[in-house]
Design a protein around this motif. Structure first.
Motif, short mmCIF file in Angstrom:
data_model
loop_
_atom_site.label_atom_id
_atom_site.label_comp_id
_atom_site.label_asym_id
_atom_site.label_seq_id
_atom_site.Cartn_x
_atom_site.Cartn_y
_atom_site.Cartn_z
N LYS A 167 0.84 -1.21 0.00
CA LYS A 167 0.00 0.00 0.00
C LYS A 167 0.87 1.26 0.00
CE LYS A 167 -3.30 2.57 2.84
NZ LYS A 167 -4.03 2.63 4.13
N LEU A 168 1.90 1.28 0.84
CA LEU A 168 2.79 2.44 0.92
C LEU A 168 3.58 2.64 -0.37
CD1 LEU A 168 4.20 1.98 4.55
CD2 LEU A 168 2.42 3.58 3.81
N ALA A 169 4.03 1.53 -0.96
CA ALA A 169 4.79 1.61 -2.22
C ALA A 169 3.92 2.17 -3.34
CB ALA A 169 5.33 0.23 -2.58
N LYS A 170 2.68 1.72 -3.41
CA LYS A 170 1.75 2.22 -4.43
C LYS A 170 1.48 3.70 -4.22
CE LYS A 170 -2.87 1.41 -6.36
NZ LYS A 170 -4.10 0.59 -6.27
N GLY A 171 1.29 4.10 -2.96
CA GLY A 171 1.06 5.51 -2.66
C GLY A 171 2.27 6.38 -2.97
N ALA A 172 3.46 5.83 -2.74
CA ALA A 172 4.69 6.57 -3.04
C ALA A 172 4.79 6.88 -4.53
CB ALA A 172 5.90 5.77 -2.57
N LEU A 173 4.53 5.90 -5.36
CA LEU A 173 4.59 6.10 -6.81
C LEU A 173 3.55 7.10 -7.28
CD1 LEU A 173 5.19 2.46 -8.11
CD2 LEU A 173 6.74 4.41 -8.37
N ALA A 174 2.36 7.05 -6.68
CA ALA A 174 1.30 7.99 -7.06
C ALA A 174 1.70 9.42 -6.70
CB ALA A 174 0.00 7.61 -6.36
N THR A 175 2.33 9.60 -5.54
CA THR A 175 2.78 10.94 -5.13
C THR A 175 3.88 11.44 -6.06
OG1 THR A 175 2.26 10.45 -2.82
CG2 THR A 175 3.78 12.27 -3.25
N ALA A 176 4.84 10.59 -6.36
CA ALA A 176 5.96 11.00 -7.20
C ALA A 176 5.51 11.44 -8.59
CB ALA A 176 6.96 9.85 -7.32
N SER A 177 4.44 10.85 -9.09
CA SER A 177 3.97 11.18 -10.44
C SER A 177 3.48 12.62 -10.55
CB SER A 177 2.86 10.22 -10.86
OG SER A 177 1.69 10.43 -10.06
N MET A 178 3.21 13.26 -9.40
CA MET A 178 2.71 14.63 -9.43
C MET A 178 3.84 15.67 -9.54
SD MET A 178 -0.41 14.52 -6.63
CE MET A 178 0.63 14.03 -5.25
N TYR A 179 5.09 15.21 -9.41
CA TYR A 179 6.24 16.12 -9.47
C TYR A 179 7.01 15.84 -10.75
CZ TYR A 179 5.15 16.98 -4.57
OH TYR A 179 4.52 17.32 -3.40
N ASN A 180 6.74 16.67 -11.76
CA ASN A 180 7.22 16.41 -13.11
C ASN A 180 8.28 17.42 -13.52
OD1 ASN A 180 6.80 17.10 -16.22
ND2 ASN A 180 6.29 14.94 -15.90
N GLU A 181 9.41 16.92 -14.05
CA GLU A 181 10.51 17.80 -14.46
C GLU A 181 10.09 18.80 -15.52
OE1 GLU A 181 14.90 17.61 -16.63
OE2 GLU A 181 13.85 15.75 -16.16
N ALA A 182 9.39 18.33 -16.54
CA ALA A 182 8.99 19.22 -17.64
C ALA A 182 8.06 20.32 -17.13
CB ALA A 182 8.31 18.41 -18.74
N HIS A 183 7.14 19.96 -16.24
CA HIS A 183 6.20 20.95 -15.70
C HIS A 183 6.94 21.98 -14.86
CE1 HIS A 183 2.50 22.69 -14.33
NE2 HIS A 183 2.74 22.36 -13.05
N MET A 184 7.90 21.54 -14.04
CA MET A 184 8.67 22.46 -13.23
C MET A 184 9.43 23.46 -14.10
SD MET A 184 11.94 21.69 -10.71
CE MET A 184 13.01 21.40 -12.13
N CYS A 185 10.10 22.96 -15.13
CA CYS A 185 10.89 23.84 -16.01
C CYS A 185 10.00 24.82 -16.77
CB CYS A 185 11.71 23.00 -16.99
SG CYS A 185 13.02 22.03 -16.19
N THR A 186 8.83 24.36 -17.20
CA THR A 186 7.89 25.23 -17.91
C THR A 186 7.41 26.35 -17.01
OG1 THR A 186 7.15 23.43 -19.33
CG2 THR A 186 5.69 25.33 -19.13
#
Length: 362
Positions: free
Chosen positions: A335-354
């Motif tokens: 459960k924690l591993a699945k939640g970790a991946l879901a959280t990480a997907s919200m922090y995107n390199e391309a979006h940050m740079c844009t």
């Protein structure tokens, strides 16, 4: 083509130069020409040398654990940056991009020349000493715009106009080298921490955890050379444990995440507060549960029981209990591993740079 001059004090493998490398790579793809002014030596920014649209100027600078020597070196570099900056006096439209609050010499010169001065503010100066608070006060006066990395960090700035929040991200190149596999990670029973060799970062506590949990493997990656690590171990009389392996500064951290089961951040909130927590995001991108402090930007990323836990470093027994709990219950771990991946997907390199490109162009 627009000209951006970027200043960063110390080129190493800590979080702020890693983020800067991503930002500059993104800016180079948006019809910008960049001059980068930073220290020499081995660090995350060295990879940028291969791009023809960036020109790198280096000076000699090393951090010292001796506060007097550290201050003298710092002030000398600020004088150098101040006078160096005036080479852009007759370059209209040049923007000064100040990474962290430390390159104040360049920021002062930029404003005296009437340049736009944008700070990328990574620290929380108001949770540190008087020196950092002074630098933050100067930043609020000199900055045309300030980019914060979390809501927590922004809450301390008593300034309404020209302040933006852009959360950090991790590079796609690292994500491609991470291989999330909860089944394998759970079986590895390996606890990982990455940080710098400062007392408040929890190095001693991590060693105590390894002593208290001999059935698990512990790996500690420090942003420091081996000589200083050995000296730290000797001065603090830390034990050498069979289940603990300590590594010096690493260029590639992906292998450590790929064999870890859980990642810790043990920063003591009474001495420093994490404004973001890049290692926690890297860990979650590898599908790993995390244990982090209860306050700061790093705490904004973690939901108890969903992708990890928030625990004060002073609550040693609770950290021990949670590590045992996570590494002994497979359903909870998944459960924690699945939640970790879901959280990480919200922090995107391309979006940050844009976002940062848009702020710089406004």
């Amino acid at each position: 083509m627009r000209k951006i001059v970027c200043f960063h004090l110390l080129n190493d493998y800590s979080g702020s130069p890693k983020v800067l490398r991503m930002v500059l790579q993104g800016l180079l793809g948006q019809n910008n020409k960049i001059d980068l002014v930073t220290s020499n030596g081995n660090g995350a920014l060295n990879d940028l040398c291969q791009n023809g649209d960036i020109c790198i100027y280096k000076y000699s600078y090393q951090f010292s654990t001796n506060p007097v020597i550290a201050l003298i070196r710092y002030l000398f570099v600020q004088g150098y940056l101040f006078f160096f900056s005036f080479r852009y006096l007759f370059h209209p439209g040049v923007l000064f991009y100040i990474n962290t609050i430390l390159p104040v010499g360049a920021a002062l010169a930029g404003r005296l020349m009437g340049k736009q001065v944008v700070y990328h503010y990574h620290e929380n100066a108001f949770a540190k000493g008087a020196f950092y608070k002074l630098l933050a006060y100067i930043m609020k006066i000199l900055a045309t715009k300030i980019i914060c990395v979390s809501n927590y960090q922004r809450s301390f700035l008593r300034r309404e106009k020209g302040v933006y929040i852009v959360p950090n991200a991790i590079p796609e190149s690292l994500i491609h080298n991470l291989h999330p596999c909860p089944d394998k990670a759970f079986l590895n029973k390996r606890v990982l921490m990455l940080g710098s060799l400062k007392q408040y970062k929890g190095t001693t506590v991590f060693v105590r955890l390894a002593e208290a949990l001999p059935d698990y493997k512990f790996e500690l990656v420090l942003n420091e050379n081996q000589e200083n690590i050995d000296a730290y171990w000797h001065v603090n009389e830390l034990p050498l444990l069979e289940n603990l392996t300590v590594y010096s500064r690493q260029q590639n951290v992906a292998p450590f995440y790929n064999r870890a089961s859980i990642v810790l951040n043990l920063t003591d909130k009474h001495y420093a507060i994490e404004t973001f927590g890049l290692t926690a995001l890297e860990a979650m991108s590898a599908g790993l549960p995390v244990i982090v402090p209860t306050v700061g930007g790093i705490a904004e990323m973690v939901q108890d029981g969903e992708n990890g836990y928030k625990i004060d470093v002073q609550d040693f027994s609770e950290i021990v209990i949670k590590i045992n709990h996570i590494l002994s219950e497979k359903a909870l771990y998944d459960k924690l591993a699945k939640g970790a991946l879901a959280t990480a997907s919200m922090y995107n390199e391309a979006h940050m740079c844009t976002q940062i490109e848009s702020i710089l162009r406004e």
